[in-house]
Design an enzyme around this catalytic site. Structure first.
Site, PDB file in Angstrom:
ATOM      1  N   ALA A 106      18.122  25.924 -36.619  1.00 18.21           N
ATOM      2  CA  ALA A 106      19.034  26.354 -35.554  1.00 18.21           C
ATOM      3  C   ALA A 106      18.720  25.574 -34.284  1.00 18.21           C
ATOM      4  O   ALA A 106      17.701  24.886 -34.202  1.00 18.21           O
ATOM      5  CB  ALA A 106      18.885  27.847 -35.316  1.00 18.21           C
ATOM      6  N   LYS A 107      19.565  25.651 -33.320  1.00 18.47           N
ATOM      7  CA  LYS A 107      19.307  25.040 -32.011  1.00 18.47           C
ATOM      8  C   LYS A 107      20.265  25.670 -31.019  1.00 18.47           C
ATOM      9  O   LYS A 107      21.360  26.114 -31.391  1.00 18.47           O
ATOM     10  CB  LYS A 107      19.574  23.525 -32.077  1.00 18.47           C
ATOM     11  CG  LYS A 107      18.877  22.730 -31.002  1.00 18.47           C
ATOM     12  CD  LYS A 107      17.440  22.471 -31.382  1.00 18.47           C
ATOM     13  CE  LYS A 107      16.707  21.672 -30.334  1.00 18.47           C
ATOM     14  NZ  LYS A 107      15.364  21.278 -30.792  1.00 18.47           N
TER      15      LYS A 107
END
Ligand code: NAD
Length: 419
Positions: A106-107
């Site tokens: 994720a980011k």
């Protein structure tokens, strides 16, 4: 603007496709990995110190959560957009898979220049962002961490906001927290220490030993570069050059590393260090050293300067410091390259330890953290080496293949819902 327009996304996709081709991966799995599972855009309005309201664009992307909750940093930077965030989330999927963590990729980020905001404005920004993405994150869903423009304080505000909303102290919602609110010993130095461990593993493979004749140049003397310098110099290596945005300092007999670290920690730039011989960042990259550690930003060794590089070992401390062309050229020349998703994975590994310690409310000493970090990185390093030999590909592709093999196996076992 398309989710997929950025050069970084196109590069991540190219890496995925090249690795997939080399290993003969299932095309149905690759088709799924080309797209993020979930890409969220939120608006973050805050009241500025002058009383006016300003709204910032913000994102959180969960690329793949087959192996576990999403994991990835939150970036505060004016260039943040959905496409770049998606690419970085995709790379986190591969990094976590490669080192065998039960975490997905994720980011997140906010399109903002944090240096233009006061501390109070930054706190408001972080808390409102945490509230907006709150329903999608959590210790079992997606666990953010610091990235460019964010730090341990940002994580403390994020953790507090999430905890206020949910009514309990949720240590497991973010990592990279200060020690006093559930951070892990060894986290701050983990990425640079991991770089130094990988350099040692590579040296073993090259049949060499780090000693007082070993010369090292480090491009980028920040959170990754400084602990790497400390660790390698403690082993006896000569750190002959280090750099920051202001330029590089050089001493062929070896720099005084603790003095340079103290100087940088006091908020000063390297070019002002008294008595230092100054060279340019480009000259640092071309030094005749044994080990080059690009640990600043992406795209520093390209088709334009790759022929000037003379190091026999390059450890990618930063994300993507060598372009595709540079990796092909230098690998063909026999340079040993430790690819970024392996070389700088120490940070996410100790973030994982922090999450585990927070969930268990049981904290380890630093020695235990470092031993576990060493073991995980060694296994991943050996895995990449075996893929490098088996598929006769460069180390960058080998790392992607090692990651993809683990992901492919898990995705096939879990199957495609609803079938
Ligand atoms: P940082 O901001 O602490 O340090 C960056 C260093 O690079 C500073 O010395 C800065 O002056 C220098 N720098 C910036 N732009 C430069 C330029 N154009 N030329 C020369 N030097 C320049 O950042 P960091 O946390 O050390 O991260 C460095 C890299 O490592 C980034 O690519 C980041 O994504 C990656 N990374 C960091 C971590 C981590 O745990 N910090 C983990 C994985 C990957």
């Amino acid at each position: 603007m398309s989710l997929y327009h950025s050069p970084l996304y196109k590069d991540a996709l190219a890496q995925l496709e090249l690795a997939s081709e080399a290993m003969g991966a299932d095309p149905n799995i690759i088709e799924r990995l080309k797209y993020p599972k979930r890409a969220i855009q939120v608006s973050v309005p805050i009241r500025l110190d002058d009383g006016t309201v300003k709204t910032f664009e913000a994102f959180r992307v969960q690329h793949n959560i087959t192996l576990g909750p999403g994991k990835g940093g939150i970036r505060f930077h004016p260039d943040v957009d959905l496409s770049e965030t998606t690419a970085l989330a995709m790379l986190m999927t591969f990094k976590c898979a490669l080192v065998g963590l039960p975490l997905g990729g994720a980011k997140g980020g906010i399109r903002v220049n944090p240096s233009e905001l006061s501390r109070q404005e930054l706190q408001a920004l972080t808390r409102r962002y945490a509230t907006e993405i709150g329903p999608f994150v959590g210790p079992d869903k997606d666990i953010p961490a610091p990235d460019i423009g964010t730090d341990a304080q940002t994580m403390a505000w994020f953790m507090d906001t999430y905890s206020q909303i949910n009514g309990y102290a949720a240590h497991g919602v973010v990592t990279g927290k200060p020690i006093s609110v559930g951070g892990s010993l060894g986290r701050a130095a983990a990425t640079g220490r991991g770089v130094a461990y990988c350099v040692n593993f590579a040296y073993d493979r090259m049949g060499k030993k780090i000693d007082t004749n070993t010369t090292v140049a480090i491009h980028g003397f920040g959170k990754v570069g400084t602990p790497a310098a400390e660790d390698l110099s403690a082993q006896g290596a000569k750190i002959v050059a280090v750099s920051d945005v202001s330029g590089a300092i050089y001493n062929e007999s070896g720099l005084d590393v603790p003095a340079a670290i103290d100087w940088v920690k006091s908020g000063k730039v390297l070019k002002d260090l008294p008595g230092a011989k100054l060279i340019s960042n480009d000259e640092l990259l071309a030094l005749d050293v044994d080990i080059l550690i690009p640990a600043a930003i992406d795209g520093v060794v390209t088709s334009k300067n790759m022929e000037t590089v003379r190091a026999s070992l390059i450890a990618e401390g930063a994300n993507g410091p060598l372009t595709k062309e540079a990796i092909t050229y230098l690998s063909d020349k026999g340079v040993f390259i430790i690819p970024d998703i392996l070389c700088n994975a120490g940070g996410v590994i100790v973030s994982y330890f922090e999450w585990v310690q927070g969930l268990a409310n049981f904290f380890w000493d630093e020695d235990e953290v470092n031993k576990k970090l060493h073991r995980i990185l060694k296994e991943a390093f050996d895995d990449v080496m075996s893929k490098h030999t088996k598929y006769k590909v460069d180390m960058k592709k080998a790392a992607m293949i090692a990651a993809l093999a683990k992901l492919e196996a898990a995705m096939k076992l879990r199957g495609l819902f609803p079938g």
